[in-house]
Design a protein around this motif. Sequence first.
Motif, mmCIF file in Angstrom:
data_model
loop_
_atom_site.group_PDB
_atom_site.id
_atom_site.type_symbol
_atom_site.label_atom_id
_atom_site.label_comp_id
_atom_site.label_asym_id
_atom_site.label_seq_id
_atom_site.Cartn_x
_atom_site.Cartn_y
_atom_site.Cartn_z
ATOM 1 N N ILE A 129 6.468 -6.901 -22.610
ATOM 2 C CA ILE A 129 7.121 -7.214 -23.867
ATOM 3 C C ILE A 129 8.565 -7.634 -23.617
ATOM 4 O O ILE A 129 9.223 -7.138 -22.693
ATOM 5 N N ALA A 130 9.043 -8.578 -24.438
ATOM 6 C CA ALA A 130 10.446 -8.987 -24.407
ATOM 7 C C ALA A 130 10.879 -9.249 -25.845
ATOM 8 O O ALA A 130 10.375 -10.170 -26.485
ATOM 9 N N GLY A 131 11.771 -8.427 -26.360
ATOM 10 C CA GLY A 131 12.197 -8.584 -27.743
ATOM 11 C C GLY A 131 13.220 -7.539 -28.122
ATOM 12 O O GLY A 131 13.843 -6.907 -27.266
ATOM 13 N N ILE A 132 13.394 -7.348 -29.421
ATOM 14 C CA ILE A 132 14.298 -6.317 -29.922
ATOM 15 C C ILE A 132 13.613 -5.551 -31.041
ATOM 16 O O ILE A 132 12.696 -6.066 -31.699
ATOM 17 N N ARG A 133 14.061 -4.323 -31.234
ATOM 18 C CA ARG A 133 13.592 -3.536 -32.374
ATOM 19 C C ARG A 133 14.764 -2.805 -32.987
ATOM 20 O O ARG A 133 15.782 -2.562 -32.334
ATOM 21 N N SER A 134 14.603 -2.474 -34.240
ATOM 22 C CA SER A 134 15.639 -1.734 -34.953
ATOM 23 C C SER A 134 15.560 -0.260 -34.634
ATOM 24 O O SER A 134 14.512 0.261 -34.243
ATOM 25 N N ARG A 135 16.681 0.399 -34.797
ATOM 26 C CA ARG A 135 16.669 1.854 -34.749
ATOM 27 C C ARG A 135 16.049 2.382 -36.033
ATOM 28 O O ARG A 135 15.873 1.658 -37.013
ATOM 29 N N PHE A 331 21.902 -3.882 -38.533
ATOM 30 C CA PHE A 331 21.384 -2.562 -38.196
ATOM 31 C C PHE A 331 21.520 -2.327 -36.688
ATOM 32 O O PHE A 331 21.698 -3.261 -35.914
ATOM 33 N N SER A 332 21.418 -1.096 -36.299
ATOM 34 C CA SER A 332 21.429 -0.771 -34.878
ATOM 35 C C SER A 332 20.112 -1.199 -34.253
ATOM 36 O O SER A 332 19.034 -0.920 -34.788
ATOM 37 N N THR A 333 20.184 -1.917 -33.126
ATOM 38 C CA THR A 333 18.974 -2.425 -32.492
ATOM 39 C C THR A 333 18.912 -2.029 -31.025
ATOM 40 O O THR A 333 19.904 -1.640 -30.418
ATOM 41 N N GLN A 334 17.737 -2.178 -30.462
ATOM 42 C CA GLN A 334 17.484 -1.851 -29.068
ATOM 43 C C GLN A 334 16.727 -2.995 -28.416
ATOM 44 O O GLN A 334 15.768 -3.528 -28.992
ATOM 45 N N LYS A 335 17.139 -3.397 -27.207
ATOM 46 C CA LYS A 335 16.430 -4.441 -26.482
ATOM 47 C C LYS A 335 15.181 -3.863 -25.822
ATOM 48 O O LYS A 335 15.182 -2.723 -25.358
ATOM 49 N N LEU A 336 14.124 -4.668 -25.766
ATOM 50 C CA LEU A 336 12.877 -4.290 -25.126
ATOM 51 C C LEU A 336 12.564 -5.310 -24.042
ATOM 52 O O LEU A 336 12.304 -6.481 -24.332
#
Length: 369
Positions: A129-135, A331-336
């Motif tokens: 996986i390569a993307g971002i998700r929110s906290r 929003f706060s996000t996290q890289k994947l």
Amino acid sequence: MSTKFRMTFLMMFLHLLFSTTLIHSDQNMVPLKTFKISEKVIYDCIDIYKQPGLDHPLLKDHTIQMKPSVSRLELKNQTLNNKTYKTKMRCPDGTVPILKTSKEYINNTQLFTEKYFHPLSGDSPGTHIAGIRSREDIYRGVEAWFSLHNLKVERDQASYSQIYIGSGSNNQVNFIQAGWMINPSLVGDTKHWSYGYWKGKDGKECYNTACPGFVQISREVPIAQPLDQPWEVLLHYSIHQDKQSGNWWLTKLIPKVPNINIGYWPKELFNLMDNGANMVRVGGVVQASRKGLSPPMGNSLFPNKDSRESAHFTNIKVMDINYEQRGIDFFSTQKLLDSPKCYGLRTGNVKLLDFFINYGGPGGNSCGV
């Protein structure tokens, strides 16, 4: 959300992403009209009140919602004209398009799943996986523009680009995802296909209208179809919870054309998404072959400083608890990114495009498990 739970949540998502239940019409139902898009792609126009989605036991008393309640999502993209958009089909009033598949085709894909798709297990190549998700927060919807690219994907591989919204609690998960995929084992060709997928109460899960759940509303645009029209170099999808009904709508947005409300997943299907969801995500996902060869993702190129040269998501918007639409970077996000040797990820902001991500890469045979 604990690290342990996040990993469980991600693994469940990846496992479900590559399940291969197929969309199909009821072979015993006589369609009012049929559209043959190609030799193997045929749609039956089925009575909207007799479509497969309504056979779900949780929808016994469900009343069909014909369109979303008015929202900011709909108001912002109203039409100028429809000359740039030509549909391949338009079912008669009171019917909706359902893709027809053969029993042999279904059996072949089920056999493929049993032999090859064992995501994240010790005896199989992995999913990446390569993307971002929110906290964690409360969200009502997610939308984005994302690019489509021709890729060489082998029979036992798959490459996806999708938006996602879901909730997790006590090792349970509800989610909805939509986007495009190249998955020869599932659809029988190497074209881009649009798709939608959901997981709800009691672990029930399904692609498109393969089993009861999704309610098709559009007479022209089915939830699953080949994406091969000249103007379709970008896909603009939205998933949002209707403010009045609580149903989760899938909408396709096209420049200079009214929003196309494809259909919705009824609120009755979910037990963790009654009052919004607690996570959104955008990005690419791939499934390697059993031999360990991972397919390309995005446009097969690593992201670089020129955002136009690699696959991208742009104008990524999220609806908050109050149905206010904001950029995901609000929003706060996290890289994947779990395999930087084979895939890359880059984020940034560009005037007029707002927040964007570039993602993708060539894949290979040393991407990890």
